[in-house]
Design a protein around this motif. Structure first.
Motif, PDB file in Angstrom:
ATOM      1  N   SER A  28     -29.224  -1.302  -3.240  1.00 56.27           N
ATOM      2  CA  SER A  28     -29.935  -2.524  -3.601  1.00 56.27           C
ATOM      3  C   SER A  28     -31.327  -2.530  -2.966  1.00 56.27           C
ATOM      4  N   ALA A  29     -31.401  -2.032  -1.721  1.00 52.89           N
ATOM      5  CA  ALA A  29     -32.681  -2.004  -1.009  1.00 52.89           C
ATOM      6  C   ALA A  29     -33.672  -1.047  -1.655  1.00 52.89           C
ATOM      7  N   MET A  30     -33.179  -0.080  -2.417  1.00 57.33           N
ATOM      8  CA  MET A  30     -34.122   0.850  -3.051  1.00 57.33           C
ATOM      9  C   MET A  30     -34.409   0.451  -4.494  1.00 57.33           C
ATOM     10  N   ARG A  38     -37.819  -5.704  -7.320  1.00 54.09           N
ATOM     11  CA  ARG A  38     -37.033  -4.476  -7.443  1.00 54.09           C
ATOM     12  C   ARG A  38     -37.953  -3.265  -7.560  1.00 54.09           C
ATOM     13  N   ALA A  39     -39.018  -3.435  -8.334  1.00 53.93           N
ATOM     14  CA  ALA A  39     -39.973  -2.322  -8.489  1.00 53.93           C
ATOM     15  C   ALA A  39     -40.640  -2.000  -7.151  1.00 53.93           C
ATOM     16  N   PHE A  40     -40.920  -3.050  -6.370  1.00 59.17           N
ATOM     17  CA  PHE A  40     -41.556  -2.855  -5.068  1.00 59.17           C
ATOM     18  C   PHE A  40     -40.611  -2.132  -4.095  1.00 59.17           C
ATOM     19  N   ARG A  41     -39.342  -2.541  -4.120  1.00 60.69           N
ATOM     20  CA  ARG A  41     -38.363  -1.939  -3.194  1.00 60.69           C
ATOM     21  C   ARG A  41     -38.254  -0.432  -3.372  1.00 60.69           C
ATOM     22  N   ARG A  42     -38.546   0.022  -4.584  1.00 60.70           N
ATOM     23  CA  ARG A  42     -38.458   1.467  -4.854  1.00 60.70           C
ATOM     24  C   ARG A  42     -39.431   2.249  -3.991  1.00 60.70           C
ATOM     25  N   ARG A  43     -40.499   1.583  -3.533  1.00 59.13           N
ATOM     26  CA  ARG A  43     -41.542   2.301  -2.785  1.00 59.13           C
ATOM     27  C   ARG A  43     -41.235   2.354  -1.290  1.00 59.13           C
ATOM     28  N   VAL A  44     -40.204   1.624  -0.862  1.00 61.44           N
ATOM     29  CA  VAL A  44     -39.885   1.551   0.565  1.00 61.44           C
ATOM     30  C   VAL A  44     -38.523   2.197   0.843  1.00 61.44           C
ATOM     31  N   GLY A  45     -38.526   3.220   1.673  1.00 58.76           N
ATOM     32  CA  GLY A  45     -37.274   3.880   2.028  1.00 58.76           C
ATOM     33  C   GLY A  45     -36.704   3.257   3.297  1.00 58.76           C
ATOM     34  N   ILE A  46     -35.394   3.029   3.293  1.00 57.15           N
ATOM     35  CA  ILE A  46     -34.770   2.428   4.478  1.00 57.15           C
ATOM     36  C   ILE A  46     -33.673   3.346   5.002  1.00 57.15           C
ATOM     37  N   HIS A  80     -28.334   9.578  -5.495  1.00 62.64           N
ATOM     38  CA  HIS A  80     -28.464   8.127  -5.694  1.00 62.64           C
ATOM     39  C   HIS A  80     -29.886   7.635  -5.409  1.00 62.64           C
ATOM     40  N   GLY A  81     -30.610   8.385  -4.578  1.00 68.55           N
ATOM     41  CA  GLY A  81     -31.991   7.994  -4.266  1.00 68.55           C
ATOM     42  C   GLY A  81     -32.881   7.957  -5.492  1.00 68.55           C
ATOM     43  N   VAL A  82     -32.496   8.725  -6.539  1.00 71.71           N
ATOM     44  CA  VAL A  82     -33.313   8.775  -7.757  1.00 71.71           C
ATOM     45  C   VAL A  82     -33.240   7.436  -8.510  1.00 71.71           C
ATOM     46  N   MET A 139     -33.031   8.879   1.207  1.00 70.96           N
ATOM     47  CA  MET A 139     -34.274   8.118   1.311  1.00 70.96           C
ATOM     48  C   MET A 139     -35.456   8.958   0.804  1.00 70.96           C
ATOM     49  N   LEU A 140     -35.450  10.265   1.104  1.00 68.29           N
ATOM     50  CA  LEU A 140     -36.534  11.147   0.633  1.00 68.29           C
ATOM     51  C   LEU A 140     -36.514  11.270  -0.889  1.00 68.29           C
ATOM     52  N   MET A 141     -35.293  11.323  -1.433  1.00 62.60           N
ATOM     53  CA  MET A 141     -35.122  11.439  -2.893  1.00 62.60           C
ATOM     54  C   MET A 141     -35.771  10.251  -3.603  1.00 62.60           C
ATOM     55  N   GLN A 142     -35.859   9.167  -2.888  1.00 57.42           N
ATOM     56  CA  GLN A 142     -36.470   7.949  -3.417  1.00 57.42           C
ATOM     57  C   GLN A 142     -37.989   8.115  -3.555  1.00 57.42           C
ATOM     58  N   ARG A 143     -38.560   9.142  -2.899  1.00 59.65           N
ATOM     59  CA  ARG A 143     -40.014   9.371  -2.809  1.00 59.65           C
ATOM     60  C   ARG A 143     -40.723   8.127  -2.286  1.00 59.65           C
ATOM     61  N   PRO A 144     -40.367   7.709  -1.070  1.00 54.51           N
ATOM     62  CA  PRO A 144     -40.917   6.451  -0.551  1.00 54.51           C
ATOM     63  C   PRO A 144     -42.364   6.605  -0.086  1.00 54.51           C
ATOM     64  N   GLU A 145     -43.054   5.469  -0.004  1.00 54.62           N
ATOM     65  CA  GLU A 145     -44.416   5.460   0.535  1.00 54.62           C
ATOM     66  C   GLU A 145     -44.422   4.843   1.929  1.00 54.62           C
TER      67      GLU A 145
END
Lengths: 265, 267
Positions: A175-177, B92-100, B119-121, B177-183
């Motif tokens: 959800s966080a992502m 939701r679109a913004f959260r994609r840019r932040v890895g936790i 799942h990060g994708v 988290m890396l798979m998410q390509r965070p900023e």
């Protein structure tokens, strides 16, 4: 070292309050009344047991003359249970998502889904079979529909509970992502709830096989029809063959189901 | 390589707005005030260690940055987005840019390490092919494997997550988290519940990844030595406000100790 002095005044039991006492007395009175109201008497049991013995005597040895027809009906019964169960499980899954706390898109939808599941679960499958026999006519199709509705109620509840009980951590991470609700359900929730889904599904099949025998008694197809005809014609030795065949089928399904459960879980 | 992000030009960094700007942030749970008008600015590419005693509001602040917890008042701007004003879709679109990275790793135990990383994708894509590694398109699967390799676990790709050690499990969470390509990276006690050596390795990995990719990192740790070693700046939280803010290399360990009181593993 000396032990502390025993507390002489510690009560052995808690004294029930007035309401608990009254409710207990009423429950016991209701139980006694129930015994007298169901017509269970020593005289009837004395008459009944020898009669049962006589029926059992006429059942053995079982008549195997109609065995091929019985096995065909047994196969139809199993197929009816399998198809009804699979359809029920497939439909139970989305309904369970709508009914699950935290997954349902809206509280009103959640209440409606829960109401539907409760209705399907609380009305016995025999009643559904009677309704579907009227709706779609005699035969296995009515049985399939009755089993399907019953399983939606049974599995819907357990699927929803299984999804509510999973660890919420992976959901929080996804959800966080910014994952979608569907992604959350299928990536984080379903894999965690899978052991429970498998157990519920196998138990549903066992229950469906047992239940499908009875459904035939009201005309919903399968071996139940054969059993009813055999009893109606006092053909007890054929009835014995049917009962043994049903027993073996149920035991076989339970054994296979146990093995699958142990292998998968 | 897909994951490699070029470091922005120095002059560009100066021209950019800060990666994070918080103004007058307030949060109370019932009568208990957790954050009381907190202000904070973090520049791009900085690794900030957030410290504070138990209940100081560090985790609450971290979760509020992506609105997993809603603030009562105040404004937050993260990566140029006015976080507090975002509607559900843009949020939701913004959260994609932040890895936790979470303390509890939050992996799906019954799935393989690779599926968990895949799942990060979901930060960028949706649909059944993002749910399991067996269904994933070849490029996504390859990227997930590359992320696992980056955290040193390529050889454990098909191992179930619940059979991994604590340190390995946290590495898989970092790969996801890396798979998410965070900023921007937020890490909430990633070294907690790990033995000292694994904790150290995880903090080193996170700091190194953030630096290599030029990402901003805000990390909470309850280990003083990690705080000093794996950050550029230390921010101390007490009584709902920031009461300490200085470069890590100039921080006085004795002064930092008061923020770790009541913990066994204080350095």
């Amino acid at each position: 070292m000396s032990l502390p002095a025993p507390a002489a005044s510690v009560p052995r039991w808690d004294r029930p309050n007035a309401l608990t006492f009254i409710l207990t007395v009423l429950a016991l009175a209701f139980l006694v009344w129930s015994f007298s109201n169901v017509g269970l008497s020593w005289e009837r049991m004395q008459r009944g047991f020898p009669a049962l013995g006589s029926i059992l005597d006429r059942m053995f040895p079982p008549d195997l003359e109609r065995l091929p027809q019985i096995l065909r009906s047994l196969l139809v019964t199993f197929q009816m249970a399998l198809v009804g169960c699979v359809l029920g499980l497939i439909l139970a899954f989305p309904l369970a998502i709508l009914a699950a706390e935290g997954l349902s898109p809206h509280p009103v939808i959640k209440q409606m889904a829960r109401g539907l599941i409760a209705l399907f679960r609380t009305v016995p499958d025999l009643v559904w079979a009677l309704l579907f026999v009227i709706a779609v006519g005699l035969g296995p199709a009515a049985g399939v529909m009755a089993i399907m509705v019953d399983k939606i109620g049974f599995a819907g509840r357990f699927f929803a509970e299984a999804m509510e009980d999973v660890d919420k951590g992976p959901q929080e991470a996804l959800s966080a992502m910014g994952a979608t609700r569907l992604g959350l359900i299928f990536s984080a929730i379903v894999p965690q709830a899978m052991p429970s889904f498998v157990a519920t599904s196998l138990f549903s099949l066992e229950k469906a096989v047992r239940g499908s025998v009875i459904l035939g008694l009201v005309g919903a197809g399968g071996i139940g029809v054969e059993l009813k005809v055999a009893f109606d014609l006092f053909d007890y030795d054929t009835a014995a063959t049917i009962i043994i065949a049903v027993f073996l089928l149920v035991v076989l399904v339970e054994q296979v189901s146990n093995r699958i459960r142990k292998r998968l879980l | 390589m897909v994951l490699a992000l070029a470091l922005p030009d120095e002059s560009l960094i100066e021209a950019l707005p800060p990666a994070l700007r918080i103004e007058g942030l307030r949060k109370a749970f019932g009568a208990r005030t957790i954050l009381d008008g907190l202000d904070l600015t973090v520049e791009h590419g900085t690794a900030v260690a957030l410290i504070g005693a138990n209940g100081a509001g560090k985790s609450t602040l971290l979760r509020m940055l992506v609105r997993l917890i809603e603030p009562d008042a105040g404004r937050m701007s993260l990566l140029g987005e006015a976080v507090t004003e975002l509607a559900p879709g843009p949020l939701r679109a913004f959260r994609r840019r932040v890895g936790i990275v979470f303390q509890r790793h939050n992996l799906v135990g019954r799935l393989s390490a690779l599926s968990n990383v895949l799942h990060g994708v979901q930060a960028r894509k949706s649909g059944p092919r993002t749910w399991l590694q067996t269904l994933a398109p070849a490029p996504d699967r390859a990227e997930a494997l590359a992320c696992l390799a980056e955290v040193g676990l390529a050889d454990r790709a098909l191992q179930r997550a619940d059979s991994l050690s604590g340190g390995q499990s946290q590495r898989v969470a970092i790969a996801r988290m890396l798979m998410q390509r965070p900023e921007f990276i937020l890490a909430d006690e990633p070294d907690a519940s790990l033995d000292p050596r694994s904790g150290e390795e995880i903090m080193d990995l996170l700091y190194r990844l953030a630096k290599d990719k030029g990402l901003t990192l805000v990390v909470i740790s309850h280990r003083l030595e990690h705080t000093l070693r794996y950050s550029d700046r230390i921010v101390g939280l007490a009584d709902g406000r920031i009461t300490l803010d200085r470069p890590s290399r100039k921080a006085d360990p004795r002064q930092l100790r008061q923020f770790f009181t009541g913990r066994d593993h204080d350095a």
